[in-house]
Design a protein around this motif. Structure first.
Motif: not given
Length: 394
Positions: A250, A252, A254-256, A258-259, A385-387
Motif C-alpha cells: 500500500s 500509505s 492508512e491504506d494498509e 484499512k486492509r 487500497v492505493k498501490r
C-alpha cells in the motif's frame, strides 16, 4: 500478587509460543522426519482454469493480461476466465480485446465471493488457480502449482506472496510488510512440510474443482475459507514458493491499516465459521497448526500484549523485584521505539527498528478488526487500497 504473576507469565508464554515456540516445535518434527512427503515429479500437467476476479481495475488489467500471456503452460491444458462483476469503468472493455480470455460480467456487484462462485461454475477444467488482478506471476508459476496435483492427497496449493516497496513509500510500508511476509512464508513452508498450509493468500492459490464449495457472499476472507474447507475434507494444502505473485505494498500506512483491519475482521468471522476445526481428534495436525498459527495470532497475542504490560505494572506497584522492573522497562522501550519508528528516515541505519512499529501496528489492527467484526460493520465487499503501478517483468 500471585494472580498478577500468573497473568504475567501465562501471557508471556502464550505470546512467545504463538510467534516462536510453535514454529520451533514444527521445525523440529520436520527435521527428524515426521513429515508428509508429497508426490511431485515436476512433469505433471493437469487441465487448469486460471481465474482472475477484477473490480474496477482498468489502470492495471492490461498489464495483468500481458503478464498472463507470458505464463508457460500447454495451451490445450489451460483456460483463462476473467470476471468483472460490478465494474463501472473500462475493465471489461479492455479484456474483450483478448479473445482467448473468457469474460464474465454483470452490472451488479455482489462481492468477490459471489464472483468466484460464478467463475468456478463456468470453469471447465479440473484444477482452479485464482489470482488477483493487481498481482503479477512468474512465468513458471502455473507449472509449479499444477505439478503438486500428481499427488491425490493434495487438495490445494498456496503460492508465495512477494511484497516490494514503491518509490515514495510513506513510512516504509513496503519494507516492513515485505519483512512480515518473509516470516509468513517461512511459517507456510514448515506448516506445509508438517501437514498443510492453514490459509492461502488470495494473490495466488489453487484448489481442485471437485473440492470447491460455493462461498457465502457474506464471507470476508474467501481465500482463507476455501483453502481451510478443502483441508477439512482430509486433503493437504501445499506451499509452493517457486510460484509467486508480486505486488507493491500500500502506498500509505492508512491504506494498509484499512486492509489489516479488514483481514482481522475476516479472521474472527472465519474462526466462527470454521468451529468444527477445533475437533482435534478428527484432524490433529491440522487443528494444531490452525490454532497455533491463526487462532492464537488473532485471539490471543494482542490480548497477551495488553495483559503482560498491565500485570507487569501491577506487580511493580505491589513491590515486585528487579526482574519485573527490567521486564517492564524493556516493554516501555519497545513501545517507545514502535511509536518513534515512523520518524526514522528510510535511509537511516536505524531502519530495522521500524519492524517494531509495524508489529504494534498489526496487533492494534487486529483489535480494531475484532470490534469491527462484533459490531458487524465490516462489509464483505473489498475497498481497494492505493498501490503503486508494478512492472510485469517478474
Amino acid at each position: 500478587m500471585i494472580v498478577w504473576q500468573y497473568i504475567f507469565f501465562t501471557g508471556t508464554f502464550l505470546f512467545f509460543f504463538n510467534y516462536i515456540g510453535y514454529a520451533v516445535i514444527v521445525y523440529f518434527f520436520n527435521k527428524i522426519g515426521a513429515v508428509y512427503k508429497a508426490v511431485n515429479t515436476g512433469n505433471f500437467y493437469p487441465s487448469v482454469s486460471f481465474i482472475v476476479a477484477a473490480y474496477n481495475e482498468e489502470d492495471i488489467i492490461e498489464q495483468k493480461i500481458l503478464n498472463t500471456l507470458k505464463l508457460k503452460y500447454p495451451e490445450s491444458k489451460i483456460e483463462f476466465i476473467f470476471i468483472t462483476d460490478g465494474s463501472a469503468d473500462n475493465t471489461a472493455s479492455v479484456i474483450q480485446k483478448y479473445p482467448f480470455i473468457k469474460l464474465l460480467h454483470q452490472p451488479e456487484r455482489k462481492g468477490k465471493s459471489a464472483a468466484l462462485n460464478r467463475a468456478v461454475a463456468a470453469a471447465q477444467n479440473d484444477i482452479l488457480i485464482m489470482s488477483d488482478a493487481n498481482t503479477f506471476l512468474n512465468v513458471d508459476a502455473i507449472k509449479y502449482i499444477a505439478s503438486h496435483y500428481e499427488d491425490s492427497k493434495v487438495g490445494g496449493v498456496a503460492g508465495e506472496k512477494r511484497v516490494i516497496q514503491p518509490e515514495g513509500d510513506e513510512g516504509n510500508v513496503g519494507n516492513r510488510e515485505g519483512l512480515y511476509w518473509k516470516y509468513e512464508s517461512f511459517l507456510k513452508k514448515i506448516d506445509s512440510d508438517f501437514y498443510s498450509v492453514v490459509g492461502a493468500a488470495g494473490e495466488l492459490f489453487s484448489v481442485r474443482r471437485a473440492l470447491y464449495e460455493p462461498v457465502d457472499s457474506a464471507v470476508i476472507l474467501d481465500d482463507f475459507i476455501i483453502s481451510l474447507k478443502t483441508a477439512q475434507k482430509g486433503y493437504r494444502i501445499m506451499y509452493e514458493p517457486r510460484a509467486y505473485a508480486t505486488e507493491f505494498a500500500s502506498v500509505s500506512i492508512e491504506d494498509e491499516r484499512k486492509r489489516k483491519i479488514r483481514i482481522a475482521a475476516g479472521g474472527f468471522q472465519a474462526i466462527k465459521m470454521l468451529a468444527s476445526l477445533f475437533k482435534f481428534w478428527k484432524h490433529p495436525r491440522l487443528t494444531f497448526l490452525y490454532v497455533c498459527h491463526r487462532v492464537m495470532r488473532w485471539c490471543t497475542s494482542p490480548l497477551c500484549l495488553i495483559l503482560v504490560f498491565i500485570s507487569n505494572l501491577a506487580i511493580i506497584i505491589k513491590g515486585g523485584g528487579y526482574f519485573y522492573i527490567i521486564c517492564f522497562l524493556m516493554q516501555v522501550v519497545f513501545y517507545f521505539t514502535a511509536f518513534a519508528s515512523s520518524y526514522i528516515p528510510s535511509n537511516s541505519k536505524l531502519k530495522p527498528l521500524k519492524a517494531a512499529g509495524y508489529f504494534v501496528f498489526m496487533n492494534v489492527s487486529v483489535i480494531q478488526g475484532f470490534f469491527r467484526f462484533v459490531s458487524k460493520q465490516q462489509a464483505s465487499t473489498w475497498e481497494k487500497v492505493k498501490r503503486a503501478p508494478l512492472k510485469t517483468d517478474v
